[in-house]
Design an enzyme around this catalytic site. Structure first.
Site, mmCIF file in Angstrom:
data_model
loop_
_atom_site.group_PDB
_atom_site.id
_atom_site.type_symbol
_atom_site.label_atom_id
_atom_site.label_comp_id
_atom_site.label_asym_id
_atom_site.label_seq_id
_atom_site.Cartn_x
_atom_site.Cartn_y
_atom_site.Cartn_z
ATOM 1 N N ARG B 7 0.706 -1.060 0.072
ATOM 2 C CA ARG B 7 0.060 0.315 -0.056
ATOM 3 C C ARG B 7 1.053 1.088 0.296
ATOM 4 N NH1 ARG B 7 -2.193 0.821 6.517
ATOM 5 N NH2 ARG B 7 -1.720 -1.269 6.807
ATOM 6 N N GLU B 55 -19.205 4.363 0.107
ATOM 7 C CA GLU B 55 -18.306 4.314 -0.903
ATOM 8 C C GLU B 55 -19.244 3.939 -1.911
ATOM 9 O OE1 GLU B 55 -18.988 2.616 2.556
ATOM 10 O OE2 GLU B 55 -17.005 2.860 2.835
ATOM 11 N N ARG B 164 -3.095 -5.155 3.729
ATOM 12 C CA ARG B 164 -2.649 -3.933 4.706
ATOM 13 C C ARG B 164 -1.464 -4.857 5.592
ATOM 14 N NH1 ARG B 164 -3.482 -5.945 11.006
ATOM 15 N NH2 ARG B 164 -2.792 -3.656 11.707
#
Lengths: 286, 313
Positions: B7, B55, B164
């Protein structure tokens, strides 16, 4: 047929009297009924309630160019309540985006006019819609893009009154006022009928004006079949700064044909050929 | 192997792209610190749009931006971007084939402690089933940078699945990512292991360990799940006659399913799928959870042995 040169449409707020707008809207209503009967499906009721507003947008208000649908300076129209596309298709054909004969391809296999608007197949469609509650978000995106480009083009978006039951409409409403989108005008076609019956019985959206106000919008209420009022509201929106405008248009589902008016059953059902004849007679054909 | 953040690679590449091209805009749904789009927000505040915890609207707004000539990158956690907002992606982005890049972090079980509600084990399946969508699952930071660059300048809707957790770096700068192409990382004769994401690094470990036992495994890294590299699968399997797929995703609808679809229509051979079974995740540390679900070299080796038994029958 009332026609104009394409150049006619490239400046806003054109000289066009209410009688002419009314005559055009009558032709559009005939198209709606012919198209849906020809397809033996579609949504005539809501198309009829939306017709006067869409006609006023394309013939009086919006800057657009039927010869160049992607013209950079154009104002955008997003039909978030995509099921009433017969009204839009008729107006696009009559202003010159495609030949009027194409209207008979509506909902037909291989035709360019899909059951709900598709930007891939139909010139003049800004974004594909049909599933309710999405088009208004796309309109917000377009308004943001125009701001980034320092363009003075505007985005007009029509939503249904039933449609605003979708939560995503309110997500969009919140974001439009958060980003101060004074180049966005949303028109709520408030005919108070949805498929299962009156909107206030199915799932009340009222009080509507207060809701949009609370979301930070400038709000105007009009009779959605009075051309003077439609024009005045659209013009008023031009002078609103730092916030988007919502025009609550009180309309009549099935407007223009006595046996269709205010009846939910004409939401998603076409007239029979006999009923069509009757309706066209009322609209002054033959 | 050094562990690297996919990320962060995404956030850094976004900033580079922002410098190069005015059309790049970025949207996030209140997770910019986690998805690393905050880097872009800091560099180009006027082209960053926080859409709040909404979203569905974020996807629709991105569609409107793309329809107006912008190149929107849209980020949130994978389950929200591909689950919560699925129908907006379908209606407003994929149906009109708009130029929107959905890059979600927190895909897979390695989300860890947050547990099942936040662990997207269905995201690849959710995006793979929509026409016009291209689906990419990179393995490390080197590949992520190339993927982000590539999708920015390739027209159409894309879904890129990031994580993550930091993953081992397996590529050096000589690596060249291509949309729709798999990469043979190890050549072998007995079995083909097809993996993506973190599972590619485990596949490399497994191949080494299998080698010591005299089993020759071919390792294919398959970053693009859709469109899948059918040609490469058929070529490899024609040689090895056995396949194991490995993904940090449910065995339903992801890489394993995509490979199975190719095999069943072209060259049916024994196949085993490694992924999470048809269950929800649970809380724990990211790497603990990988081992808990046997999503590691040992899990791959078990599947290889099982498929080889079936092959020999």
């Amino acid at each position: 047929m009332i026609t104009f040169e394409p150049q006619f449409f490239t400046e806003r707020n054109r000289e066009i009297d209410d009688g002419t707008l009314r005559a055009i809207a009558r032709e559009v209503r005939k198209d709606i009924l012919k198209m849906t009967t020809n397809a033996n499906s579609g949504h005539p009721g809501g198309s009829m309630s939306a017709a006067d507003i869409i006609v006023t947008l394309y013939y009086y208000k919006m800057r657009h160019n039927p010869e160049n649908p992607k013209w950079e300076k154009r104002d955008r129209f997003v039909l978030s309540k995509g099921h009433v596309c017969p009204a839009l298709y008729s107006v696009l054909a009559r202003t010159g985006y495609f030949p009027i004969e194409k209207l008979m391809e509506f909902r037909k296999l291989g035709g360019m006019l899909q059951g709900h608007p598709s930007m891939d197949t139909t010139p003049g469609i800004e974004i594909s819609t049909g599933s309710l509650g999405h088009g208004i978000g796309a309109a917000v995106g377009m308004a943001i893009a125009l701001k980034l480009d320092k363009s003075d083009s505007k985005v007009y978006c029509m939503v249904g009154d039933g449609e605003i039951q979708e939560g995503s409409v309110w997500e969009a409403a919140m974001s439009a006022s958060h980003y101060n989108l004074d180049n966005l005008v949303v028109i709520v076609d408030n005919n108070n009928l949805q498929i299962d019956g009156p909107v206030d019985e199915v799932m009340s959206i009222y009080p509507t004006m207060e809701k949009w106000k609370a979301f930070g919008w400038h709000t105007i209420e009009i009779n959605g079949h009075d051309f003077e009022e439609i024009k005045r509201a659209l013009d008023e929106a031009d002078n609103v700064k730092y916030k988007p405008t919502m025009i609550l248009a009180k309309t009549v589902k099935g407007k223009g044909v006595s046996f269709m008016e205010n009846r939910a059953e004409w939401h998603g059902k076409a007239l029979s050929p006999e009923q069509l004849k009757e309706a066209l007679k009322e609209l002054g054909e033959l | 192997m050094e562990k690297v953040s996919l990320r962060d690679a995404y956030g850094d590449t976004l900033v580079e792209l922002g410098k190069e091209d005015e059309r790049i805009v970025v949207l996030d749904a209140d997770l910019s610190g986690s998805t690393k789009t905050a880097k872009f927000a800091k560099a180009f505040p006027e082209r960053f749009f926080n859409m709040g915890i909404a979203e569905t609207n974020m996807m629709n707004v991105a569609a409107g931006l793309a329809a107006s000539g912008k190149i929107p990158f849209v980020s949130t956690f994978a389950i929200f971007g591909t689950g919560r907002a699925w129908e907006a992606v379908r209606q407003s982005i994929c149906y009109p084939k708009l130029n929107v890049k959905i890059v979600c972090t927190h895909g897979g079980i390695t989300v860890g402690e947050d547990g099942a509600s936040h662990q997207a084990l269905e995201d690849v399946a959710n995006m793979r089933n929509i026409p016009n969508m291209t689906v990419i699952v990179p393995a490390d930071d080197v590949e992520t940078k190339q993927v982000i660059r590539k999708v920015a300048y390739t027209d159409g809707p894309f879904y890129v699945r990031l994580t993550r957790e930091k993953f081992p770096r397996i590529f050096d700068e000589s690596y060249k990512f291509e949309i729709g192409k798999g990469h043979v990382l190890v050549e072998g004769e007995d079995v083909t292991i097809i993996a993506n994401g973190v599972m590619t690094s485990f596949a490399l470990l497994a191949a080494e360990m299998l080698e010591r036992e005299g089993i020759s495994a071919e390792v294919i890294h398959m970053p693009t799940v859709k469109p899948i590299d059918k040609e490469l699968i058929v070529k490899s399997v024609s040689k090895t006659q056995a396949v194991v797929t490995a993904e940090e995703h449910s065995i339903i609808g992801g890489l394993g399913s995509a490979v199975a679809e190719v095999l069943v229509e072209n060259c049916p051979v024994p196949m085993e799928r490694l992924g999470t079974p048809d269950v929800f995740g649970l809380s724990g540390k990211g790497w603990e959870l990988l081992h808990y679900f046997r999503l590691d070299e040992n899990g791959i080796i078990e599947k290889v042995k099982k498929v080889l038994e079936r092959k020999e029958k």
